[in-house]
Scaffold this motif. Structure first.
Motif, PDB file in Angstrom:
ATOM      1  N   ASP A  37     -78.677  64.632  26.029  1.00 18.51           N
ATOM      2  CA  ASP A  37     -79.974  64.105  26.461  1.00 18.51           C
ATOM      3  C   ASP A  37     -80.876  65.252  26.956  1.00 18.51           C
ATOM      4  OD1 ASP A  37     -81.637  61.762  27.017  1.00 18.51           O
ATOM      5  OD2 ASP A  37     -81.381  62.313  29.131  1.00 18.51           O
ATOM      6  N   ALA A  38     -80.310  66.166  27.739  1.00  9.79           N
ATOM      7  CA  ALA A  38     -81.094  67.305  28.249  1.00  9.79           C
ATOM      8  C   ALA A  38     -81.561  68.193  27.096  1.00  9.79           C
ATOM      9  CB  ALA A  38     -80.262  68.112  29.252  1.00  9.79           C
ATOM     10  N   LEU A  39     -80.669  68.432  26.121  1.00 11.67           N
ATOM     11  CA  LEU A  39     -81.045  69.251  24.957  1.00 11.67           C
ATOM     12  C   LEU A  39     -82.139  68.547  24.144  1.00 11.67           C
ATOM     13  CD1 LEU A  39     -77.494  70.365  23.772  1.00 11.67           C
ATOM     14  CD2 LEU A  39     -79.249  71.850  24.783  1.00 11.67           C
ATOM     15  N   SER A  40     -82.032  67.224  24.017  1.00 13.12           N
ATOM     16  CA  SER A  40     -83.046  66.464  23.270  1.00 13.12           C
ATOM     17  C   SER A  40     -84.409  66.613  23.928  1.00 13.12           C
ATOM     18  CB  SER A  40     -82.674  64.979  23.218  1.00 13.12           C
ATOM     19  OG  SER A  40     -81.431  64.816  22.573  1.00 13.12           O
ATOM     20  N   PHE A  66     -84.568  67.245  14.878  1.00  8.98           N
ATOM     21  CA  PHE A  66     -83.190  67.139  15.364  1.00  8.98           C
ATOM     22  C   PHE A  66     -82.712  65.708  15.232  1.00  8.98           C
ATOM     23  CE2 PHE A  66     -83.336  65.052  19.596  1.00  8.98           C
ATOM     24  CZ  PHE A  66     -84.717  65.036  19.833  1.00  8.98           C
ATOM     25  N   THR A  67     -81.382  65.569  15.205  1.00 10.79           N
ATOM     26  CA  THR A  67     -80.788  64.244  15.167  1.00 10.79           C
ATOM     27  C   THR A  67     -79.569  64.224  16.079  1.00 10.79           C
ATOM     28  OG1 THR A  67     -80.088  62.442  13.711  1.00 10.79           O
ATOM     29  CG2 THR A  67     -79.279  64.633  13.157  1.00 10.79           C
ATOM     30  N   VAL A  68     -79.125  63.022  16.415  1.00 12.41           N
ATOM     31  CA  VAL A  68     -78.036  62.850  17.376  1.00 12.41           C
ATOM     32  C   VAL A  68     -77.069  61.819  16.814  1.00 12.41           C
ATOM     33  CG1 VAL A  68     -77.506  61.898  19.670  1.00 12.41           C
ATOM     34  CG2 VAL A  68     -79.439  63.464  19.394  1.00 12.41           C
ATOM     35  N   ARG A  69     -75.765  62.067  16.967  1.00 13.64           N
ATOM     36  CA  ARG A  69     -74.764  61.059  16.584  1.00 13.64           C
ATOM     37  C   ARG A  69     -73.911  60.721  17.807  1.00 13.64           C
ATOM     38  NH1 ARG A  69     -71.006  61.567  11.208  1.00 13.64           N
ATOM     39  NH2 ARG A  69     -73.048  61.363  10.180  1.00 13.64           N
ATOM     40  N   GLY A  70     -73.682  59.430  17.994  1.00  9.74           N
ATOM     41  CA  GLY A  70     -72.806  58.973  19.086  1.00  9.74           C
ATOM     42  C   GLY A  70     -73.302  59.377  20.464  1.00  9.74           C
ATOM     43  N   ASP A  71     -74.589  59.552  20.617  1.00  9.42           N
ATOM     44  CA  ASP A  71     -75.221  59.937  21.898  1.00  9.42           C
ATOM     45  C   ASP A  71     -74.688  61.259  22.463  1.00  9.42           C
ATOM     46  OD1 ASP A  71     -76.704  57.575  21.948  1.00  9.42           O
ATOM     47  OD2 ASP A  71     -75.234  56.505  23.175  1.00  9.42           O
ATOM     48  N   SER A  72     -73.823  61.958  21.721  1.00 13.37           N
ATOM     49  CA  SER A  72     -73.133  63.081  22.348  1.00 13.37           C
ATOM     50  C   SER A  72     -72.963  64.307  21.451  1.00 13.37           C
ATOM     51  CB  SER A  72     -71.759  62.613  22.827  1.00 13.37           C
ATOM     52  OG  SER A  72     -71.077  62.002  21.751  1.00 13.37           O
ATOM     53  N   SER A  73     -73.388  64.211  20.178  1.00 13.02           N
ATOM     54  CA  SER A  73     -73.418  65.376  19.293  1.00 13.02           C
ATOM     55  C   SER A  73     -74.836  65.498  18.760  1.00 13.02           C
ATOM     56  CB  SER A  73     -72.448  65.215  18.118  1.00 13.02           C
ATOM     57  OG  SER A  73     -71.119  65.270  18.578  1.00 13.02           O
ATOM     58  N   LEU A  74     -75.273  66.724  18.549  1.00 14.02           N
ATOM     59  CA  LEU A  74     -76.676  66.953  18.176  1.00 14.02           C
ATOM     60  C   LEU A  74     -76.762  68.056  17.118  1.00 14.02           C
ATOM     61  CD1 LEU A  74     -79.671  67.324  20.610  1.00 14.02           C
ATOM     62  CD2 LEU A  74     -79.106  69.252  19.131  1.00 14.02           C
TER      63      LEU A  74
END
Ligand code: ZN
Length: 448
Positions: A37-40, A66-74
Motif C-alpha cells: 500500500d505504501a509503495l502504491s 503498476f499493478t498489484v496481486r493479492g494486495d501484497s505483491s506489486l
C-alpha cells in the motif's frame, strides 16, 4: 576477501537522509499489505497509473504503470517512447517472518488472562519477539452491499506482549531454551478481558461494524520503531530490513532512473519467507503474466516478444549475512560481507543463487558505473543456503540473473541491523541499472 574495500564508519548526509526515509517506509509497513500500500501511494505520487489485473490494459508509449496481486505483491514498469528492447527487472520481497493470528484468536489462559492464538509465519528468531510491545496489522474482508472487499487494518498502539518465564522458574534459560510456538508464543492481550473484545477492537480500528467482518489475515508486528545507531549513526536497526531495505532502495533507484530503451520493471513479491509458491509469490505466473501483457500492450509480435525476453536481465535483491562480530566462524574464510562494505554479490556452486560469471560481470559493471563497492558472499561450504527469489523466478522466466543483497546481522530477528551507507549504494546502483538499455549481441555478449 577476494576484493577489499575500505570500511568507514562515516556516512554521507545524503545516505543518512535516505536511511531516515527508509525508517519512515518501515514504519508505514507493519505488514506486507501495508508495504505494498505504501509503495502504491509512492508510485501514484510519481505519476504511475494503477492497472487492475482483471481489466483489459491500454498502454501508451512513455507510460508509467503498476499493478498489484493479492494486495501484497506489486509490479511497476515504464514503457520507453519507442519499441521496447527487453526488460530490466529487479525483485525483492514484501514479507518478513512474523506470527500470524488464528481466525479464532482469543485464547483464555491461566490467571484470568486472555492471550491470542498464533502460528509462526516463516522462520523467525522467536525469542526476539518476547518482552517487548507488539501490536497487530494485516487485512480483513468485509461485506459491503453484497461485495466482498478487503481492508487494511493496523492497531497503531502498544497492544500485546509475550512475557518470558522468570529466570527463577527456569535457571537454564540463558543456556538456550526451546520455545514451543503453541505454548510460549501466544501474546497477552489483557487480564479480565471479555470474550469478543479482540474482534470488537479490530472492527473499531477498521471503521466497520463487527458483523461486517467476514475473515481476517492479521499478523503481529514489533512496536519499537527503527533507529539509526552506532558511534557515527552508521548503522540502521529496525524490524523487517529483510527485505524492505532492498525493496526501498530498488524503488528509489527505479523512480530516479532516466530514459531507457529497455522496460524497467520493479517487482515486490509476497510469501518469499514461506517458499513463494502462492498465487502472488515469485513461484507464480505473476511476473510472466505481466511481461506478456506489456509485450502485447507495446505491440510486440510473438517473435518480437521472445527476442525481447532474450534481451532481458533480472536482479534478485534480498538481504545477505554480514560476518557476525562474535561468530566469524559461520562465514566463509574469503567471501564474507561486512556492514558498510557495499552491495553483496551472492554465489553458490549449486546455483541456489543464480549468479554466474556473465550475470556477475554485468552487475559489476553497473556498480562500477554507479561508483559503489561490491563485496562477495558464499555460504560456508558445509552450510546449506536457502532458495531465493532469483532461482524461483528463473524457473518461470529464463533470463540471465544475479542474486544480490545488502549485508545485515540478526536476519529474521524482530529487530535486524544493517548499514546506512549500503542502502545508498544499492539505490545508486539501481538508478544506473534502470537507466541503461541492455543489448544482447548475436554472439551472446552483453552490453548495458
Ligand atoms: Zn529475504
Amino acid at each position: 576477501m577476494g576484493e577489499k574495500h575500505p570500511i568507514t564508519g562515516g556516512t554521507t548526509m545524503q545516505d543518512q537522509t535516505l536511511a531516515r526515509q527508509l525508517l519512515d517506509f518501515l514504519q508505514e509497513s507493519p505488514s506486507c499489505y501495508h508495504a505494498v500500500d505504501a509503495l502504491s501511494r509512492t508510485l501514484r505520487e510519481a505519476g504511475y497509473t494503477f492497472l487492475p489485473e482483471a481489466r483489459p490494459w491500454a498502454l501508451a508509449p512513455g507510460g508509467k504503470y503498476f499493478t498489484v496481486r493479492g494486495d501484497s505483491s506489486l509490479i511497476a514498469f515504464r514503457l520507453p517512447a519507442g519499441r521496447p528492447r527487453g526488460f530490466l527487472i529487479a525483485a525483492g520481497h514484501s514479507d518478513s517472518p512474523t506470527l500470524k493470528l488464528r481466525e479464532n484468536a482469543e485464547l483464555p489462559s491461566p490467571g484470568g488472562a486472555m492471550r491470542l492464538s498464533v502460528e509462526p509465519y516463516g522462520g523467525g528468531i522467536w525469542r526476539s519477539w518476547m518482552d517487548r510491545p507488539l501490536s497487530v496489522a494485516g487485512r480483513i474482508t468485509v461485506e459491503a452491499e453484497g461485495r466482498i472487499e478487503t481492508r487494511l487494518v493496523q492497531v497503531d498502539r502498544d497492544l500485546l506482549v509475550i512475557p518470558s518465564v522468570a529466570i527463577h522458574m527456569n535457571r537454564e534459560v540463558n543456556k538456550g531454551t526451546a520455545l514451543d510456538p503453541a505454548v510460549d508464543l501466544p501474546p497477552l492481550l489483557g487480564v479480565g478481558t471479555e470474550a469478543g473484545s479482540f474482534r470488537a477492537l479490530i472492527a473499531r480500528e477498521a471503521g466497520v461494524a463487527e458483523e461486517a467482518i467476514l475473515t481476517t489475515e492479521l499478523f503481529l508486528y514489533p512496536r519499537t520503531p527503527g533507529t539509526l545507531l552506532g558511534i557515527q549513526e552508521e548503522l540502521i536497526a529496525a524490524p523487517r530490513l529483510d527485505d524492505l531495505q532492498c525493496v526501498f532502495a530498488c524503488t528509489r533507484g527505479f523512480l530516479a532512473a532516466g530514459e531507457s530503451e529497455s522496460v524497467p520493471v520493479l517487482c515486490v513479491f509476497n510469501n518469499e519467507e514461506v517458499g513463494s509458491n502462492t498465487r502472488q509469490g515469485a513461484d507464480s505466473t505473476f511476473l510472466t503474466d505481466i511481461l506478456a501483457r506489456i509485450g502485447e500492450g507495446a505491440g510486440l509480435s510473438g517473435e518480437d516478444y521472445r527476442a525481447a525476453i532474450a534481451s532481458s536481465f533480472l536482479v534478485s535483491a534480498d538481504n545477505a549475512h554480514a560476518v557476525h562480530p562474535a561468530h566469524g566462524e559461520y562465514a566463509d574464510k574469503n567471501e564474507f560481507p561486512v556492514l558498510g562494505g557495499g552491495i553483496v554479490l551472492k554465489y553458490n556452486a549449486n546455483q541456489r543463487y543464480t549468479t554466474d560469471a556473465l550475470s556477475a560481470a554485468v552487475f559489476r559493471q553497473v556498480c562500477r558505473m554507479a561508483e559503489v563497492p561490491v563485496q562477495l558472499y558464499s555460504n560456508r561450504a558445509d552450510l546449506p543456503g536457502g532458495s531465493t527469489l532469483g532461482n524461483i523466478s528463473s524457473a518461470h522466466l529464463s533470463v540471465p540473473s544475479v542474486d544480490i543483497g545488502l549485508p545485515q546481522l540478526a536476519m529474521h530477528a524482530s529487530w535486524e541491523v544493517a548499514s546506512v551507507a549500503d542502502t545508498g549504494a544499492l539505490m545508486r546502483a539501481m538508478e544506473v541499472y534502470f537507466s541503461r538499455t541492455l543489448q544482447v549481441l548475436p554472439d551472446g555478449s552483453m552490453q548495458l
